[in-house]
Design a protein around this motif. Structure first.
Motif, PDB file in Angstrom:
ATOM      1  N   LYS A 176      30.367  19.806   9.212  1.00 46.59           N
ATOM      2  CA  LYS A 176      31.246  19.970  10.370  1.00 46.59           C
ATOM      3  C   LYS A 176      31.150  21.367  10.994  1.00 46.59           C
ATOM      4  N   GLY A 177      30.612  22.311  10.227  1.00 46.27           N
ATOM      5  CA  GLY A 177      30.496  23.673  10.732  1.00 46.27           C
ATOM      6  C   GLY A 177      31.803  24.432  10.758  1.00 46.27           C
ATOM      7  N   TYR A 178      32.740  24.049   9.904  1.00 39.08           N
ATOM      8  CA  TYR A 178      34.031  24.734   9.850  1.00 39.08           C
ATOM      9  C   TYR A 178      33.886  26.075   9.141  1.00 39.08           C
ATOM     10  N   THR A 179      34.522  27.097   9.701  1.00 40.33           N
ATOM     11  CA  THR A 179      34.522  28.420   9.054  1.00 40.33           C
ATOM     12  C   THR A 179      35.741  28.558   8.165  1.00 40.33           C
ATOM     13  N   TYR A 180      35.643  29.420   7.179  1.00 35.85           N
ATOM     14  CA  TYR A 180      36.733  29.649   6.228  1.00 35.85           C
ATOM     15  C   TYR A 180      36.572  31.034   5.636  1.00 35.85           C
ATOM     16  N   ARG A 181      37.536  31.450   4.844  1.00 35.36           N
ATOM     17  CA  ARG A 181      37.521  32.773   4.213  1.00 35.36           C
ATOM     18  C   ARG A 181      37.101  32.644   2.750  1.00 35.36           C
ATOM     19  N   GLU A 182      36.232  33.542   2.310  1.00 36.72           N
ATOM     20  CA  GLU A 182      35.838  33.588   0.906  1.00 36.72           C
ATOM     21  C   GLU A 182      36.771  34.539   0.160  1.00 36.72           C
ATOM     22  N   ASP A 183      37.280  34.106  -0.981  1.00 36.56           N
ATOM     23  CA  ASP A 183      38.150  34.940  -1.822  1.00 36.56           C
ATOM     24  C   ASP A 183      37.291  35.565  -2.915  1.00 36.56           C
TER      25      ASP A 183
END
Length: 445
Positions: A176-183
């Motif tokens: 989907k190409g969704y961006t997110y934050r890496e912890d």
């Protein structure tokens, strides 16, 4: 079946919520919760986003909060956020950082849910989280509840992504190409869960490449076993627990000894009252010994009393003695009310009731004292030839050990016991042919 249909099927299968209900999504900004947001949005569900900043990763934490705020604005859904001093909370409550974060998070989410009219709180745990929880619980020691790990629905908390594995989430995000934050803390093995995920589970997957599916099947079996156990415990409680007062039960000791398997059923019966496995083991070891031993949880006492067990709510701190300075008076003691009254012999009609003391006024020395019983107390019970220890009298009257401190002892000014409230007056102070005036003392509530 595509992922949206699988989500819809999972929601219906586990009755997570009804169409049209508003769901508060707990969103960290990481991959799992971000996918949950987009799946809810694409499914046309009604939701809001809530984000907790635990203040543990400095600038990273601030960027996570901004990311989730921007995501909510992009999707035009309500957004709620808060910041915690998690370190201070953990120190004040003497718990780990992880436990502090969990407590703070769920307390705040519930406040938001109630204040803003959401029906449920959704968290983005998935099958790998369940597997890790089960392994953690098994490592630390657990019962059946710990072995089924995380349930799809518990109270107002729902977990709509439990049908997904971690690699399926990664695949969906990529497609989907969704961006997110890496912890970055997810890569630290100082946390037990991370150590399992990064070091232990890869080895187990070498033995069983379908590890997630195996654990999911195991989870369902343990969940069903817990249902069976709960039904058995409910049946036993109905049969064994005889409520004698509000919050107080009598239980046959012989019936408890006959339970099999004893440890599991004892825990099921008494854990809801706060008793730990360690306390119940001590209780079981002591039940063939002398009666009178008491085992405690934070809110209940479990007392071995000859042929039965008394389970009772903890009493408030024992109240001291009260003094009765004049015959015609009302006094309160130990949560009960008492009334004293004097009468001439002509005004008086003798009643054969243990619920009140009818005494020869001329033999009394004021102030009288209303108090708890003391070890070593003796009195001369009405109708008997000699004195008797109060502890022996209680045994003969079958007074449960847990209730002795509820019984008022009326003491004369010379130290003699006049009345064991509700049971017997003292022979020496009964009304006789020499009595000219009578003192009546009774419990009114």
């Amino acid at each position: 079946m595509d992922i949206l249909n699988r989500l819809s099927t999972f929601i219906k299968q586990h009755a997570l919520f009804d169409s049209g209900e508003r769901i508060l999504l707990a969103v960290s900004g990481g991959r799992d919760s971000v996918l949950m947001v987009h799946l809810f949005n694409e499914s046309g569900l009604s939701f809001g986003i809530a984000h907790c900043n635990f203040g543990l990763r400095g600038v990273e934490s601030e960027k996570d909060e901004q990311f989730t705020s921007d995501l909510a604005a992009e999707l035009e859904v309500p957004f709620y956020s808060t910041t915690f001093d998690t370190t201070q909370y953990s120190q004040e409550h003497h718990i780990s950082i992880q436990m502090a974060a969990r407590d703070l998070r769920y307390q705040w989410l519930e406040e938001i849910r109630v204040d803003f009219g959401f029906q449920y709180i959704a968290v983005a745990q998935h099958q790998n989280d369940v597997m890790e929880t089960m392994l953690l619980n098994l490592t630390r020691g657990t019962g059946i509840a710990g072995m089924h790990g995380i349930l799809p629905k518990k109270g107002k908390i729902i977990r709509p992504l439990l049908f997904l594995k971690r690699d399926e989430i990664d695949q969906a995000l990529e497609e989907k190409g969704y961006t997110y934050r890496e912890d970055s803390s997810n890569e630290s093995t100082k946390y037990a869960r991370n150590k399992l995920r990064l070091e232990v589970i890869p080895v187990l997957k070498e033995l069983n490449p379908s590890l997630e599916e195996t654990f999911e099947a195991n989870r369902k079996r343990f969940e069903e076993l817990e249902i069976l156990l709960d039904a058995r415990v409910k049946e036993l409680k109905s049969d064994l627990f005889k409520e004698v007062n509000s919050g107080e039960y009598e239980i046959s000791l012989q019936a408890l000894k006959a339970l099999h398997p004893a440890d599991t059923l004892l825990y099921g019966l008494f854990h809801p009252f706060g008793f730990t496995e360690a306390v119940l083991r001590d209780f079981k070891r002591a039940w063939d010994g002398e009666p009178g031993k008491i085992f405690c949880s934070n809110s209940y006492d479990l007392c071995l009393d000859r042929d039965k067990v008394i389970l009772a709510k903890k009493k408030k701190e024992i109240e001291g003695a009260v003094y009765i300075n004049s015959p015609d008076t009302d006094v309160a003691w130990n949560g009960k009310s008492y009334r004293g009254e004097s009468k001439t012999l002509e005004q008086f009609t003798l009643k054969k009731e243990n619920a009140l003391a009818q005494l020869d006024f001329g033999l009394l020395k004021f102030p009288l004292t209303l108090r708890h019983w003391n070890d070593g107390d003796r009195f001369h019970p009405l109708g008997l030839k000699g004195t008797k220890k109060l502890s022996d009298f209680f045994i003969e009257q079958k007074v449960p050990l847990s209730r002795k401190n509820d019984i008022g002892i009326l003491e004369n000014g010379n130290g003699d016991i006049l009345w064991v409230a509700g049971f017997r007056i003292d022979e020496r102070y009964k009304i006789s042919t020499n009595t000219k005036k009578v003192f009546i003392f009774e419990q009114t509530t």
